[in-house]
Design a protein around this motif. Structure first.
Motif, PDB file in Angstrom:
ATOM      1  N   GLY A   1     107.570   7.911 139.770  1.00 26.69           N
ATOM      2  CA  GLY A   1     107.403   7.054 139.407  1.00 26.69           C
ATOM      3  C   GLY A   1     107.073   5.830 139.448  1.00 26.69           C
ATOM      4  O   GLY A   1     106.847   5.107 141.001  1.00 26.69           O
ATOM      5  N   CYS A   2     106.028   5.242 139.042  1.00 27.49           N
ATOM      6  CA  CYS A   2     105.315   4.111 139.625  1.00 27.49           C
ATOM      7  C   CYS A   2     105.934   2.192 139.833  1.00 27.49           C
ATOM      8  O   CYS A   2     106.606   2.270 138.791  1.00 27.49           O
ATOM      9  N   ASP A   3     105.955   1.882 141.189  1.00 29.30           N
ATOM     10  CA  ASP A   3     106.718   0.705 141.518  1.00 29.30           C
ATOM     11  C   ASP A   3     105.827  -0.281 142.285  1.00 29.30           C
ATOM     12  O   ASP A   3     104.582   0.930 142.249  1.00 29.30           O
ATOM     13  N   GLY A   4     106.515  -1.329 142.524  1.00 23.50           N
ATOM     14  CA  GLY A   4     105.810  -1.571 143.583  1.00 23.50           C
ATOM     15  C   GLY A   4     105.128  -1.035 144.989  1.00 23.50           C
ATOM     16  O   GLY A   4     103.958  -2.059 145.513  1.00 23.50           O
ATOM     17  N   SER A   5     105.560  -0.479 145.045  1.00 18.80           N
ATOM     18  CA  SER A   5     105.260   0.386 146.635  1.00 18.80           C
ATOM     19  C   SER A   5     104.267   1.417 146.205  1.00 18.80           C
ATOM     20  O   SER A   5     103.012   1.563 147.396  1.00 18.80           O
TER      21      SER A   5
END
Length: 485
Positions: free
Chosen positions: A54-58
């Motif tokens: 899933g998309c996150d800040g990294s």
């Protein structure tokens, strides 16, 4: 006081220009990024889920990705910025948004989304977009972008722009980005990133953790020889050959753009606000329908800081495929929108100092319906704050077969073996500067910069057939016919 500037919405411009009737009054909509009339906003951040959780800040920011928009105001496009953020200004009713990629098969299908605003009340709808890679697709590209001209006896500046077009994070611990130049006629001065490999006519750099959609820039300063140089003088009208490469190539999905040749004509004077087709004034007809690269350079030649800079480019559908437009790199953060054939680059709050420079590197495919003898023409208007626009030159490129120019012949040059399966050895009595490979129609296929009197060139990537090697030495030029088995 004398009226100098009127800012209005796009829909009001034509009537205002007619009403004012004064060509010395600047009338445009570039006093702010946002519309002047009431509006609603759709915004979000686009990322690529590189680790599958899933998309996150990294995760990788999806930079300069095109989104097509249909709403009550019609159809158009916007691009994400350097932070992966897109912003759409819209009215009441349904607005639909879909993504558009240079290589759509690299990513799982991203379904279009829409949002309905019952009325125009300044509302904001946030919709982040999370991309997923569709199988591994390593894909790099490199471009040489001139940011100042080559003039005899002066410094010249170049940007090596390399970009990750694929969906994998890319690294190389050893030098893999190379800049090759004619060491006889120019000298390397400095670069903003120190090269890890330096040899005669070649510089090399490694790179680490190059994210998908990310582009990086190496700016290089070179000293061009003066006309008074006793051995290798440079004069107006001479040509300088450059080459850049990025590896790995063997595993790249599209290795053709891992290698970039650039031939620059030496000039005596120049306009700092210009537009330039890097492929040149003449391109072979078999390149119709392929990408052409353009650099738009701008400089604040005024007497005060420029708070905002806007660049507009009117793309003719008869000459280009507007849907293929890709932004490779920008010197500063920029908001990009497309309305019909008009592309607008808005450098908001750039605060460009007096004498400060900026540039945009883009690529766009020529119209595939063009034929030999046709040409494409591109230019731009550059707005510095509230001033009248500065029009760039016309960057015109003609599609025609390339001939081999007549030059002084160096009969001391020999090549072997001939025929060849791949490697061709070349010997000369004097220093060999470059080797170029042409097909039987005179189209340039390869350029190799050399520095020595015993060199080799690899033609294994070419199909079986007859080719011509144009070898340039310190003494002159020799063209040899060679058969590739």
């Amino acid at each position: 006081p004398t009226l100098a500037y009127i800012c209005a919405d796009e829909s009001q411009l034509l009537s205002l220009v007619t009403a004012v009737g004064n060509e010395n009054v600047s009338v445009n909509s570039y006093c702010s990024v946002e519309p002047g009339a009431p509006y609603n906003t759709i915004t979000g951040t686009m990322r690529l889920d590189v680790d599958g959780n899933g998309c996150d800040g990294s995760d990788a920011l999806a930079r300069f990705v095109k989104l097509d928009v249909t709403g009550s105001d019609g159809q158009g496009s916007v691009y994400t910025n350097a932070d992966g953020i897109y912003t759409i200004y819209t009215g009441a009713g349904d607005t639909s948004v879909s993504t558009s990629f240079e290589n759509s098969n690299y990513f799982d299908l991203v379904l279009p989304f829409s949002h309905n605003f019952p009325l125009v009340d300044g509302s904001t709808f946030t919709q982040d977009i999370c991309l997923s890679p569709s199988g591994p697709h390593p894909d790099l590209e490199v471009v040489i972008a001139p940011i100042s001209p080559a003039r005899p006896g002066f410094e010249a500046a170049y940007r090596i722009v390399y970009k990750n077009k694929g969906n994998q994070v890319m690294s190389s611990d050893t030098p893999a980005v190379f800049f090759n130049f004619d060491a006889n006629h120019m000298t390397f001065l400095e670069s903003d990133t120190a090269p890890e490999q330096v040899s005669a006519g070649s510089l090399g750099w490694s790179y680490a953790d190059l994210q998908p959609f990310e582009s990086r820039v190496i700016t290089i300063a070179m000293q061009v020889n003066a006309p008074t140089n006793p051995t290798f003088p440079v004069n107006v009208g001479d040509h300088l050959a450059f080459n850049s490469q990025i590896s790995p190539i063997a595993t790249d999905d599209s290795p053709i753009d891992n290698n970039f040749d650039y031939n620059q004509t030496v000039v005596g004077s120049y306009d700092p606000n210009d537009m330039y087709c890097i492929e040149g004034d003449v391109v072979a007809p078999d390149q119709i329908g392929n990408y052409l690269h353009y650099v738009i350079n701008f400089e604040n030649t005024g007497t005060d800081i420029a708070e905002n800079v806007v660049v507009t480019d009117e793309i003719l559908a008869s000459q280009y495929d507007i849907n293929s437009l890709q932004v490779v790199n920008s010197s500063d953060d920029v908001d990009i929108s497309v309305d019909g054939g008009k592309v607008t680059f808005f450098f908001h709050d750039i605060k460009l100092p007096i004498g400060g420079h900026g540039n945009i590197l883009l690529k766009i495919k020529s119209n595939g319906a063009l034929a030999e003898g046709d040409s494409v023409l591109n230019n731009a208007n550059i707005f510095f704050d509230y001033n009248l626009p500065i029009a760039t030159n016309n960057a015109e490129t003609l599609f025609q077969l390339l001939g081999l120019p007549d030059q002084q012949i160096d009969n001391a040059i020999t090549i072997f073996p001939n025929p060849s399966h791949g490697m061709v050895n070349i010997k000369a009595a004097t220093n060999i500067q470059s080797v170029q490979v042409y097909d039987v129609q005179g189209r340039l296929l390869q350029t190799s910069l050399r520095n020595g009197n015993d060199v080799s060139v690899d033609i294994s990537s070419q199909q079986t057939g007859v080719y011509f090697l144009k070898i340039t030495s310190d003494k002159g030029i020799k063209t040899e016919r060679i058969l590739k088995n």
